[in-house]
Scaffold this motif. Sequence first.
Motif, PDB file in Angstrom:
ATOM      1  N   UNK A 177       0.835  -1.209   0.000  1.00 30.43           N
ATOM      2  CA  UNK A 177       0.000   0.000   0.000  1.00 30.43           C
ATOM      3  C   UNK A 177       0.868   1.257   0.000  1.00 30.43           C
ATOM      4  N   UNK A 178       2.071   1.107   0.572  1.00 29.18           N
ATOM      5  CA  UNK A 178       2.983   2.263   0.622  1.00 29.18           C
ATOM      6  C   UNK A 178       4.340   1.871   0.039  1.00 29.18           C
ATOM      7  N   UNK A 179       4.821   2.715  -0.863  1.00 26.02           N
ATOM      8  CA  UNK A 179       6.144   2.512  -1.432  1.00 26.02           C
ATOM      9  C   UNK A 179       7.023   3.667  -0.957  1.00 26.02           C
ATOM     10  N   UNK A 180       8.116   3.337  -0.271  1.00 31.15           N
ATOM     11  CA  UNK A 180       9.056   4.367   0.177  1.00 31.15           C
ATOM     12  C   UNK A 180      10.256   4.285  -0.754  1.00 31.15           C
ATOM     13  N   UNK A 181      10.484   5.343  -1.524  1.00 31.92           N
ATOM     14  CA  UNK A 181      11.557   5.317  -2.525  1.00 31.92           C
ATOM     15  C   UNK A 181      12.615   6.332  -2.126  1.00 31.92           C
ATOM     16  N   UNK A 182      13.807   5.827  -1.775  1.00 28.35           N
ATOM     17  CA  UNK A 182      14.882   6.704  -1.314  1.00 28.35           C
ATOM     18  C   UNK A 182      15.799   7.050  -2.486  1.00 28.35           C
ATOM     19  N   UNK A 183      15.667   8.241  -3.010  1.00 32.03           N
ATOM     20  CA  UNK A 183      16.454   8.724  -4.157  1.00 32.03           C
ATOM     21  C   UNK A 183      16.476   7.680  -5.272  1.00 32.03           C
ATOM     22  N   UNK A 184      15.320   7.244  -5.776  1.00 30.33           N
ATOM     23  CA  UNK A 184      15.312   6.105  -6.707  1.00 30.33           C
ATOM     24  C   UNK A 184      15.889   6.416  -8.083  1.00 30.33           C
ATOM     25  N   UNK A 209      -1.622   3.299  -4.999  1.00 23.83           N
ATOM     26  CA  UNK A 209      -0.450   3.168  -4.132  1.00 23.83           C
ATOM     27  C   UNK A 209      -0.135   4.530  -3.515  1.00 23.83           C
ATOM     28  N   UNK A 210       0.336   4.551  -2.282  1.00 22.89           N
ATOM     29  CA  UNK A 210       0.853   5.799  -1.723  1.00 22.89           C
ATOM     30  C   UNK A 210       2.362   5.776  -1.903  1.00 22.89           C
ATOM     31  N   UNK A 211       2.912   6.947  -2.171  1.00 18.81           N
ATOM     32  CA  UNK A 211       4.337   7.018  -2.477  1.00 18.81           C
ATOM     33  C   UNK A 211       5.001   8.063  -1.586  1.00 18.81           C
ATOM     34  N   UNK A 212       6.052   7.651  -0.885  1.00 17.48           N
ATOM     35  CA  UNK A 212       6.887   8.631  -0.171  1.00 17.48           C
ATOM     36  C   UNK A 212       8.228   8.634  -0.863  1.00 17.48           C
TER      37      UNK A 212
END
Length: 324
Positions: A177-184, A209-212
């Motif tokens: 449900x949540x995708x955390x993308x660190x400097x993708x 999807x929620x995206x951080x």
Amino acid sequence: MSNNILLSVKGLEIEIRTNKGSVFPVRDLSLSIKKGESVCLVGESGCGKSVTALSLPGLLPSPPFNIRRGEIVFEGTDLMDLTLGQLCNIRGKEMAMIFQEPMTALNPVFTIGDQISEAITTHVKLPKKQVRERIIELLNQVGMPVPEERITTYPHQLSGGLRQRAMIAMSLACQPKLLVADEPTTALDVTIQAQILELLNRLREQHNLSLLLITHNLGVVAQIAHRVLIMYAGKIVEEALVHDLFDNPLHPYTQGLLDSVPYGIPADAKRLTSIPGNVPALDSIPSGCAFQDRCPKAMDICRKIEPEDLRLENNRRVSCHLFR
Ligand code: SF4
């Protein structure tokens, strides 16, 4: 709490214990993400963005990190109350991460297919044939050419852009449900960056999807964000909808960031400026406002009292004495 909120972080304080004492890379941080929303967390290197991102699924190594206080509520459950086993059930399944450099995040001795298969079967028991079909479907979704063949390739046999697509496929394996993308997209060239951002946007829309997204790149923010959080020295100093932030940045740090990136066609472009100095080291954050030594508008009060969050209309907030 609104039913539409997927993740809510309140008063998060993260400590690193050193032999010279404690330092705080994240200080009293609060943020929220709605279902289907794309939120960008922006700031220079050393502002605490990645530490914040890793704290959400409980991936900070302890020691040296220690979450001193605060809550991380995901779908109504405070993740701080969960055991490691319960957290592992959420990681990958409900909340997934994409890292900056897929070459270090992917295992070099397993094929792409094996690694995506593990991401699936850790959480769902499926017959081998269905797992293979699901891997191919995922690789198709992320635009991997000839997925039936790529399934047997190793990470080093793929280009940077294809490796990042493989990692995104892996993160989507259990429909989080949540995708955390660190400097993708930081390690990719600009054309591939644009493709990956378009892909993340499309997947967000298709799967609600929620995206951080953690980034220092305001061009990325303009392309993908609904809402932006500006972070400095471990705190959120400004929050705004993306258009409000670009049209009317309030915090002097946000203004400095925007003034240091090129806009428009070269004929219209203004002279770029830079923010003087550097983000303070964790053991040298000044009392009062942490931005005081770099701020062109600093006043006496800024050196004495730390500004509090001021809530404004349209879901804005800013932490600066200019708005008292
Ligand atoms: Fe600048 Fe003072 Fe605002 Fe900090 S509180 S950003 S030093 S004006």
